[in-house]
Design an enzyme around this catalytic site. Structure first.
Site, mmCIF file in Angstrom:
data_model
loop_
_atom_site.group_PDB
_atom_site.id
_atom_site.type_symbol
_atom_site.label_atom_id
_atom_site.label_comp_id
_atom_site.label_asym_id
_atom_site.label_seq_id
_atom_site.Cartn_x
_atom_site.Cartn_y
_atom_site.Cartn_z
ATOM 1 N N GLY A 248 1.096 -1.116 -0.028
ATOM 2 C CA GLY A 248 0.241 0.028 0.029
ATOM 3 C C GLY A 248 0.705 1.259 0.147
ATOM 4 N N PRO A 250 2.484 4.874 0.978
ATOM 5 C CA PRO A 250 3.424 5.317 2.422
ATOM 6 C C PRO A 250 2.257 5.892 3.144
ATOM 7 C CG PRO A 250 4.529 5.744 0.562
ATOM 8 C CD PRO A 250 3.171 5.610 -0.078
ATOM 9 N N GLY A 251 2.225 5.779 4.531
ATOM 10 C CA GLY A 251 1.397 6.408 5.668
ATOM 11 C C GLY A 251 0.091 5.660 5.683
ATOM 12 N N THR A 252 -0.127 4.418 5.324
ATOM 13 C CA THR A 252 -1.724 4.076 5.176
ATOM 14 C C THR A 252 -1.715 2.997 6.393
ATOM 15 O OG1 THR A 252 -1.020 2.161 3.681
ATOM 16 C CG2 THR A 252 -2.120 4.136 2.753
ATOM 17 N N THR A 255 2.758 -0.834 9.214
ATOM 18 C CA THR A 255 3.625 -1.097 10.348
ATOM 19 C C THR A 255 2.666 -0.938 11.387
ATOM 20 O OG1 THR A 255 5.550 -0.129 9.142
ATOM 21 C CG2 THR A 255 5.650 -0.563 11.517
ATOM 22 N N HIS A 470 -4.854 35.937 -11.862
ATOM 23 C CA HIS A 470 -4.390 34.592 -12.355
ATOM 24 C C HIS A 470 -5.392 33.662 -11.434
ATOM 25 C CE1 HIS A 470 -1.418 31.498 -13.022
ATOM 26 N NE2 HIS A 470 -2.010 30.751 -12.249
ATOM 27 N N GLU A 471 -5.672 33.800 -9.927
ATOM 28 C CA GLU A 471 -6.519 32.805 -9.399
ATOM 29 C C GLU A 471 -8.269 33.131 -9.912
ATOM 30 O OE1 GLU A 471 -4.969 30.683 -7.854
ATOM 31 O OE2 GLU A 471 -3.201 31.689 -7.817
ATOM 32 N N ASP A 546 1.288 25.270 -13.475
ATOM 33 C CA ASP A 546 0.102 24.881 -14.515
ATOM 34 C C ASP A 546 0.488 24.271 -15.711
ATOM 35 O OD1 ASP A 546 -1.301 26.521 -12.544
ATOM 36 O OD2 ASP A 546 -1.563 28.200 -13.826
#
Length: 693
Positions: A248, A250-252, A255, A470-471, A546
């Site tokens: 899976g 990382p971080g799921t 361990t 831009h935003e 972008d």
């Protein structure tokens, strides 16, 4: 793992550890010995008798200063070691020559010379062969009694002479002994396994602490049930898997899931990392594998957890070292021990990796790793459960809505969700709040996903205006296009690597992207550059992010996802057979490569043209959104909808409080040219979902 067995395992683990030399105690002992010796030498120097000549002794005897009493005997000391005769005694001094009071005197041990108030010890070397008669006549006239005493100071003088040498030799011996012991332990245990017997006396983790991966929990829970009641599964002839591979992102929680198995199972649990096997010396890794399984057989049934197994289980034959590579020898030993000719049952291997694609096929076959458990990213329900688990350790307000945070964190792993809770707690503490509210949770969510606001960054009014348009270009296209996710927030406050951000979040978890959605994402990505060109007639380098994101989307559509009508449903990528040599050759011709580039350019050009037509048609709304951003700095999705529908902002943000302007930069900083790393500022991040722009 039962609690009554935990202390025994802790004791066993401590017994396996060799005692370390107590350097602190040794140094303190040496300081104490030196202090005692110094005090002894100082005391002896202080009470050392005066050395007289015989003439001075004669003068003091005639003057009546020399005494001969029980407390202060006058002795003739003879010694075999020095072969000298010495008269030792005391003499009175000072104006009062009277003897001390009886209560001030104390009996003296034989052979000792101790000073008393008003008396001083003396010592006179004599020669009895020549001075015997003279001494007797001198003492007889004053009524003094001479007592004979024989001493042998050979052993004492020998100890005093050898004591410093003994101390020096002892220190050298202890140092050399420790070095030899350490070197011997390293040489003998170099090939020993570094697997640690896990002791869970403290911080015990169970399945209750694991949330969001219910299917994975169910699969590994079978291991615990089998170890507790093997007959339940063996009744029908079933066998427990020899190995379980957890894969899976990382971080799921791979361990964490292994720690929960250790907390639930009542069997020994060994933990080791894949990198602990590989060493610079050939054969050490294979020896450690064999030793690890030997320890497992002694403690069978047991569980062995190998974290990051891809460090030792990569494809064989893909390196430059041939068949004698150290990693391949280690992998061969692991394959044989897991399912070889002389394999015994009772050892269950649990491994974790986020790179299952690089593992050797022989390692993944049934009989070695019979089962692959996928620990994927949690869905919205799983994210809420994970947030509840981590929120138990902090103080939440009663109106804190974890479900709202869970809906706004698509694609977050368990580690990222834990980080959100922690960041919210830190933010609430900085604000001197008594509990964490929903506002802190959402602010922490934005910080984890898009970075922290950089309000101290000094921007000129021209740069702010450029960022606002831009935003605004991104925000308008998100509202107008049909297949985009709902707009969440638009801000021109610098956050993370960008000068401004346009954030949008999906209404529900997405696992696939349709072609129409990808085409609209290309149009949204072009919105920032198009808005700059329409308003200012010029463009900046702020759209580099972008452009990078749009190029990647378009190339994946053509090469990997078969979404090009010109090139069809064919995968165009690198030739995997030559990739291990470091030469990533393509599996298509140059003519096809030219067509791929043309198709990618066509998709982006079409998106740019569509974005320009739409923004020109909604130029008034573009100006209104940009002006609102310049005034309020941050607008929610509802505010953008009001401007799109009514042409102005009807319900402005309530918490409108612009920060004070930062101090002006020096001229040398204002006029410096743009740096290469600043090109990404103001652009969309690579993540499609909720990316800053």
């Amino acid at each position: 793992m039962s609690e009554e067995n935990q202390p025994n395992r802790g004791d066993s683990n401590r017994r396996n550890q060799e005692p370390q030399f107590n350097w602190r105690g040794f140094i303190l002992f040496m300081l104490f010995v030196m202090l005692v010796l110094s005090a002894y030498v100082a005391y002896n120097q202080k009470n050392q008798p005066q050395d007289w000549t015989f003439s001075k002794f004669k003068e003091n005897v005639e003057a009546g200063n020399v005494v001969s009493e029980v407390s202060f005997p006058l002795q003739l000391v003879t010694s075999d070691s020095t072969r000298k005769e010495v008269i030792e005694g005391y003499y009175r001094f000072g104006p009062d020559k009277a003897a001390p009071a009886p209560e001030q005197t104390a009996p003296v041990m034989p052979g000792s010379i101790q000073a008393r108030p008003g008396y001083v010890p003396f010592r006179v070397p004599v020669n009895l062969d020549l001075q015997k008669d003279e001494i007797n006549a001198l003492l007889k006239t004053k009524g003094l009694t001479l007592t004979a005493r024989h001493t042998d100071a050979t052993l004492t003088s020998l100890l005093v002479t050898l004591l410093p040498l003994i101390l020096i030799i002892s220190v050298i011996y202890m140092l050399i002994r420790q070095q030899i012991k350490t070197a011997g332990r390293g040489a003998l245990n170099f090939g020993k396994s570094r697997a640690r017997l896990l002791s869970l006396d403290r911080n015990k983790i169970t399945f209750k602490d694991v949330a969001g991966v219910e299917e994975a929990k169910d699969e590994v829970h079978e291991l615990v049930e089998f170890l507790k009641d093997p007959k339940k599964f063996q009744r029908l002839g079933g066998k427990i898997p020899k190995g379980v591979l957890m894969v899976g992102p990382p971080g799921t929680g791979k361990t964490l899931l292994a720690k929960a198995i250790a907390g639930e199972a009542d069997v020994p649990f060994f933990s080791i990392s894949g990198s602990d096997f590989v060493e610079m010396f050939v054969g050490v890794g294979a020896s450690r594998v064999r030793d690890m399984f030997e320890q497992g057989r002694k403690n069978a049934p047991c569980l062995i957890f190998i974290d990051e197994i891809d460090a030792v289980g990569r494809h064989r034959g893909h390196g430059m070292g041939g068949g004698h590579d150290e990693r391949e020898q280690t992998l061969n030993a692991l394959l044989v021990e897991m399912d070889g000719f002389d394999t015994q049952e009772g050892i269950i291997i649990i491994a974790a990796t986020n790179r299952p694609d690089v593992l050797d096929p022989a390692l993944l076959r049934p009989g070695r790793f019979d089962r692959q458990v996928t620990v994927s990213l949690p869905d919205v329900k799983g994210r809420e459960e994970i947030l509840k688990v981590h929120s138990k350790k902090v103080k939440l307000a009663e109106d804190a809505d974890l479900s709202k945070v869970a809906r706004g964190t698509p694609g977050f792993s368990g580690a990222e969700l834990a980080n959100v809770i922690n960041e919210a707690a830190l933010l609430a503490a900085r604000r001197n709040l008594k509990a964490i509210t929903t506002a802190e949770l959402e602010e922490a969510r934005d910080k984890v996903r898009w970075g922290r606001e950089r309000r101290s960054l000094a921007l000129t009014e021209k740069e702010k205006e450029n960022t606002a348009y831009h935003e605004a270009g991104h925000a308008i296209l998100i509202e107008l296009l049909e297949h985009t996710d709902p707009l969440h927030k638009v801000t021109i406050i610098p956050r993370g690597p960008s000068l401004g951000s346009t954030m949008w979040l999906p209404e529900e978890d997405k696992h696939n992207d349709r072609k129409s959605e990808l085409l609209d994402d290309l149009v949204v990505a072009m919105g920032g550059r198009v808005a700059e060109e329409i308003q200012f007639g010029d463009v900046t380098n702020g759209a580099s992010g972008d452009i990078r994101m749009a190029s990647r989307i378009a190339r994946n559509m053509v090469c990997n996802w078969g979404m090009s009508t010109e090139l069809g449903m064919i995968e165009y990528g690198e030739n995997e057979s030559a990739s291990f040599m470091g030469r990533g050759t393509n599996n298509y011709s140059q003519d096809t490569a030219r067509k791929i580039d043309q198709e990618v350019k066509r998709l982006i050009d079409d998106a740019y043209a569509k974005a320009k037509d739409m923004l020109l048609a909604y130029k008034a709304q573009l100006d209104a959104i940009a002006l609102a951003l310049l005034e309020y700095e941050t607008l929610d999705g509802e505010h953008i909808k009001e401007i799109m529908q009514h042409g102005k902002l009807l319900n402005p943000p309530k918490n409108h409080s612009k920060p004070p302007p930062p101090p002006p930069l020096p001229k040398s900083a204002e006029n410096r040219p743009a740096r290469q790393e600043d090109e990404d500022e103001g652009g969309l991040a690579p993540n499609i979902v909720g990316a800053p722009a």
